[in-house]
Design a protein around this motif. Structure first.
Motif, PDB file in Angstrom:
ATOM      1  N   ASN A 301      45.130  70.435   4.085  1.00 16.19           N
ATOM      2  CA  ASN A 301      45.435  71.837   3.795  1.00 16.19           C
ATOM      3  C   ASN A 301      46.788  71.977   3.097  1.00 16.19           C
ATOM      4  O   ASN A 301      46.932  72.758   2.152  1.00 16.19           O
ATOM      5  N   TRP A 302      47.774  71.191   3.573  1.00 19.48           N
ATOM      6  CA  TRP A 302      49.084  71.219   2.921  1.00 19.48           C
ATOM      7  C   TRP A 302      48.962  70.809   1.455  1.00 19.48           C
ATOM      8  O   TRP A 302      49.492  71.475   0.561  1.00 19.48           O
ATOM      9  N   MET A 303      48.249  69.723   1.208  1.00 13.41           N
ATOM     10  CA  MET A 303      48.128  69.194  -0.150  1.00 13.41           C
ATOM     11  C   MET A 303      47.418  70.189  -1.072  1.00 13.41           C
ATOM     12  O   MET A 303      47.781  70.348  -2.233  1.00 13.41           O
ATOM     13  N   GLN A 304      46.414  70.858  -0.521  1.00 14.06           N
ATOM     14  CA  GLN A 304      45.648  71.811  -1.321  1.00 14.06           C
ATOM     15  C   GLN A 304      46.389  73.126  -1.534  1.00 14.06           C
ATOM     16  O   GLN A 304      46.066  73.884  -2.457  1.00 14.06           O
ATOM     17  N   SER A 305      47.368  73.395  -0.670  1.00 14.51           N
ATOM     18  CA  SER A 305      48.086  74.678  -0.740  1.00 14.51           C
ATOM     19  C   SER A 305      49.396  74.596  -1.503  1.00 14.51           C
ATOM     20  O   SER A 305      50.100  75.599  -1.634  1.00 14.51           O
ATOM     21  N   LEU A 306      49.735  73.419  -1.987  1.00 16.11           N
ATOM     22  CA  LEU A 306      50.992  73.257  -2.712  1.00 16.11           C
ATOM     23  C   LEU A 306      51.015  74.113  -3.973  1.00 16.11           C
ATOM     24  O   LEU A 306      50.028  74.205  -4.699  1.00 16.11           O
ATOM     25  N   GLU A 307      52.155  74.751  -4.201  1.00 10.72           N
ATOM     26  CA  GLU A 307      52.341  75.557  -5.398  1.00 10.72           C
ATOM     27  C   GLU A 307      53.678  75.214  -6.035  1.00 10.72           C
ATOM     28  O   GLU A 307      54.679  75.032  -5.347  1.00 10.72           O
TER      29      GLU A 307
END
Length: 429
Positions: A301-307
């Motif tokens: 989730n962290w990796m996919q939520s990086l902006e």
């Protein structure tokens, strides 16, 4: 006479230099591990071997971390989950019955979801991808089996270790313990470019086999920190005590994520090539909460939520090491039989009654302006029986208290190293 079998696993990254230099070509060629270009991995699909084992390897990484945390107290944590997984996956080639089942379960492999053959094919593919000389991140991984003349290793075990793990066989005379120890240490020192010296102090009585696995990691930040911006600063050990550290600084765009549920910042710093370092900074007093949340779904989730967002980033230079009794930790994780007189390792050398009597792991990491150096070693001995409005200045994320770190290889989807930095200047071994 008691017989012993050592497995020694090494992970290494060399000190990062200002200019990229490649003197590894000959060594990589000597490994004779087939490879394919890095970008081929992106077209292999979800059914490719290394993709199938990746979730289990990540599960094991976090399970092991939580076990280490229980005993680490207020010390730094750093280890290579891939190192440990590879060592015991190799060992499982010679395990049978309940011993094999416990190893699979301990390594987080579910044989209802994949076949045993697929596990080893997965590690085989990881080796191929890590040894791809076309990668910008320099990685190499290899194995060696030191075998005493007195030990009759089963042909199938020898073939499987060679086929899946590309192990080279080296004949040794373990009756001359000091000579064999020196031979193994020289091999390790050569393969790790002098970073790990005299790993084995001595060989136990009756030792008849030593297995060595090493991985080399040399990563350069995509955008290096400017050494002129590094300055002395405080790193807080707790609310009242601090130590002086060399704090690096960058003011640029990074991929970041604010996890409000677990109260932490996540910052991704890319290496040149297909690898990243993930730094996780819990809010004050929330480290345990973040650690408890460490499962593959959370990190995914962290990796996919990086902006991408411009931030002021402060990150300490640090060089730490850690040492673990793997046997004790794995026993507490339910892997017990392989360390007992009930161990069934008959697939190694027939009914010789081998059992694991010792398993240790050492890891080192060095983070600096240009990149990262990391090394680890595992020895296993077997014996007979929130982004705000755009107008304010950039967010300031300052790693001046305990934080987590992971080095992730995106090609193989593996966590190469992970740990918790509690005191960047502590000299622990």
């Amino acid at each position: 006479m008691k017989r012993a079998l050592y497995l020694c696993l090494l992970l290494l990254g060399l000190q990062v230099q200002g200019e990229r230099k490649s003197n590894l070509d000959n060594e990589q060629q000597q490994q004779k591990i087939p490879h394919s270009p890095e970008d081929h991995s992106h077209t292999e699909g979800e059914n490719s071997a290394h993709v199938k084992i990746a979730p289990s390897n990540v599960d094991f990484a976090f399970r092991f971390y939580k076990q280490v945390r229980e005993e680490a107290g207020n010390k730094n944590i750093f280890f290579s989950p891939l190192s440990i997984s590879t060592a015991f996956a190799m060992l499982s080639l010679g395990a049978r019955s309940n011993t094999l089942s416990q190893l699979h379960k301990g390594l987080a492999f579910n044989l209802t979801e994949m076949e045993e053959q697929e596990i080893h094919e997965g590690f085989q593919r990881v080796l191929q991808l890590l040894n791809d000389p076309h990668r910008e991140v320099q990685l190499s991984m290899g194995n060696a089996l030191f075998v005493d003349d007195r030990l009759k290793v089963l042909q199938k075990f020898s073939d499987d270790v060679t086929n899946f793990y590309y192990s080279e066989a080296i004949s040794s005379n373990f009756q001359n313990s000091s000579k064999a120890t020196k031979e193994i240490n020289n091999y390790i020192e050569t393969k790790t470019h002098g970073k790990i010296v005299d790993l084995l102090q001595s060989l136990g009585p009756g030792t008849v086999m030593v297995l060595v696995n090493y991985i080399f990691f040399k990563g350069y930040w995509e955008t290096p920190f400017n050494e002129l911006n590094t300055r002395d600063d405080d790193f807080w050990l707790n609310a009242k005590n601090s130590v002086k550290v060399k704090m690096m600084h960058q003011n640029k765009h990074f991929n970041i994520h604010r996890d409000e549920k677990f109260s932490c910042w996540v910052v991704e710093i890319p290496y040149k090539g297909n690898a990243v370092a993930l730094f996780v900074l819990p809010d004050e007093g929330t480290m345990k909460q973040v650690e408890d949340a460490l499962i593959k779904e959370t990190v995914s989730n962290w990796m996919q939520s990086l902006e991408k967002r411009k931030i002021y980033l402060d990150l300490p230079k640090f060089s730490i090491s850690a040492f673990y009794d793997i046997k004790s930790l794995l026993e507490k994780m339910g892997v017990t039989e392989v360390f007992s007189d009930q161990a069934d390792l008959s697939g190694v050398a027939g009914k010789t009654g081998l059992t694991v009597s010792k398993a240790i792991h050492k890891a080192v990491v060095d983070v600096r302006e240009n990149g990262t150096e990391a090394a680890a070693a595992t020895v296993v001995e077997l014996m007979l029986m929130s982004a705000g409005p755009a107008s304010p200045p950039p967010l300031h994320i300052k790693f001046n208290r305990s934080f987590l770190m992971m080095i992730i290889d995106k090609t193989t989807l593996n966590i190469l190293f992970m740990g918790k930095i509690v005191n960047p200047v502590a000299k622990e071994d």
